[in-house]
Motif scaffolding. Structure first.
Motif, PDB file in Angstrom:
ATOM      1  N   ALA A 149       5.285  -2.616  -9.588  1.00  0.00           N
ATOM      2  CA  ALA A 149       4.114  -2.218 -10.376  1.00  0.00           C
ATOM      3  C   ALA A 149       4.523  -1.832 -11.790  1.00  0.00           C
ATOM      4  O   ALA A 149       3.880  -2.235 -12.771  1.00  0.00           O
ATOM      5  CB  ALA A 149       3.396  -1.064  -9.687  1.00  0.00           C
ATOM      6  N   ARG A 150       5.583  -1.071 -11.931  1.00  0.00           N
ATOM      7  CA  ARG A 150       6.054  -0.677 -13.266  1.00  0.00           C
ATOM      8  C   ARG A 150       6.541  -1.883 -14.054  1.00  0.00           C
ATOM      9  O   ARG A 150       6.402  -1.928 -15.273  1.00  0.00           O
ATOM     10  CB  ARG A 150       7.139   0.378 -13.156  1.00  0.00           C
ATOM     11  CG  ARG A 150       6.550   1.713 -12.730  1.00  0.00           C
ATOM     12  CD  ARG A 150       7.439   2.859 -13.076  1.00  0.00           C
ATOM     13  NE  ARG A 150       6.724   4.108 -12.826  1.00  0.00           N
ATOM     14  CZ  ARG A 150       7.289   5.191 -12.376  1.00  0.00           C
ATOM     15  NH1 ARG A 150       8.579   5.201 -12.126  1.00  0.00           N
ATOM     16  NH2 ARG A 150       6.581   6.276 -12.177  1.00  0.00           N
TER      17      ARG A 150
ATOM     18  N   VAL B 282      -0.763   3.313 -10.316  1.00  0.00           N
ATOM     19  CA  VAL B 282      -0.054   2.993  -9.074  1.00  0.00           C
ATOM     20  C   VAL B 282      -0.625   3.830  -7.932  1.00  0.00           C
ATOM     21  O   VAL B 282      -0.929   3.313  -6.846  1.00  0.00           O
ATOM     22  CB  VAL B 282       1.469   3.232  -9.216  1.00  0.00           C
ATOM     23  CG1 VAL B 282       2.166   3.131  -7.867  1.00  0.00           C
ATOM     24  CG2 VAL B 282       2.080   2.258 -10.199  1.00  0.00           C
ATOM     25  N   GLN B 283      -0.811   5.124  -8.165  1.00  0.00           N
ATOM     26  CA  GLN B 283      -1.366   6.007  -7.133  1.00  0.00           C
ATOM     27  C   GLN B 283      -2.776   5.569  -6.736  1.00  0.00           C
ATOM     28  O   GLN B 283      -3.128   5.569  -5.558  1.00  0.00           O
ATOM     29  CB  GLN B 283      -1.381   7.453  -7.621  1.00  0.00           C
ATOM     30  CG  GLN B 283      -0.001   8.059  -7.695  1.00  0.00           C
ATOM     31  CD  GLN B 283      -0.019   9.476  -8.259  1.00  0.00           C
ATOM     32  OE1 GLN B 283      -1.025   9.947  -8.770  1.00  0.00           O
ATOM     33  NE2 GLN B 283       1.121  10.149  -8.163  1.00  0.00           N
TER      34      GLN B 283
ATOM     35  N   VAL C 126       6.594   0.513  -6.302  1.00  0.00           N
ATOM     36  CA  VAL C 126       6.546   1.188  -7.590  1.00  0.00           C
ATOM     37  C   VAL C 126       7.334   0.394  -8.632  1.00  0.00           C
ATOM     38  O   VAL C 126       6.882   0.221  -9.774  1.00  0.00           O
ATOM     39  CB  VAL C 126       7.062   2.641  -7.472  1.00  0.00           C
ATOM     40  CG1 VAL C 126       7.269   3.278  -8.836  1.00  0.00           C
ATOM     41  CG2 VAL C 126       6.103   3.466  -6.631  1.00  0.00           C
TER      42      VAL C 126
END
Length: 125
Positions: A105-106, A115-116, A102
């Motif tokens: 990705a952020r 992301v999900q 996460v």
């Protein structure tokens, strides 16, 4: 051992026994040298590599301590069965991996929904 060869770089700062240990460990854990495969004797591998027998013996001792090989009198040195992977993942390790993903990705500017979706897509592969 009829499979991949082990090589030692005498100019490397990594000690020869560690080069042998690391190469054999990688070959064993990736299955390139299968369970039950007989490894060369200490003397034979030492002669093949142009090293002292004690150097190869140390590598074999460390591989045996890591339960990657077994030496039996009369049966030689053979690749040991690999331990079964744990059935239940460590929740703390899983949380650490998720947080790392996460965060990365952020860092790319991706929102939570994307992301999900990426995780769902990866699970479906």
């Amino acid at each position: 051992m009829n499979g991949p060869a082990v090589h030692v770089d005498t100019a490397s700062p990594v000690p020869p026994y560690e080069q042998i240990r690391a190469q054999l460990a990688a070959l064993i854990t990736t299955g390139r040298i299968p369970e039950g495969e007989r490894l060369p004797t200490v003397r034979q591998l030492a002669a093949d590599l142009g090293l002292a027998a004690g150097t190869v013996a140390r590598a074999y001792r460390e591989l045996e301590a890591a339960s990657l090989i077994r030496t039996r009198r009369g049966a030689g040195t053979r690749v040991a069965p690999l331990p079964a992977p744990p059935r239940t993942p460590d929740p703390a390790k899983l949380a650490e991996l998720a947080l790392r993903f996460v965060t990365e990705a952020r860092g790319l500017g991706v929102d939570g929904e994307t992301v999900q979706r990426a995780v769902r897509d990866a699970l479906e592969e």
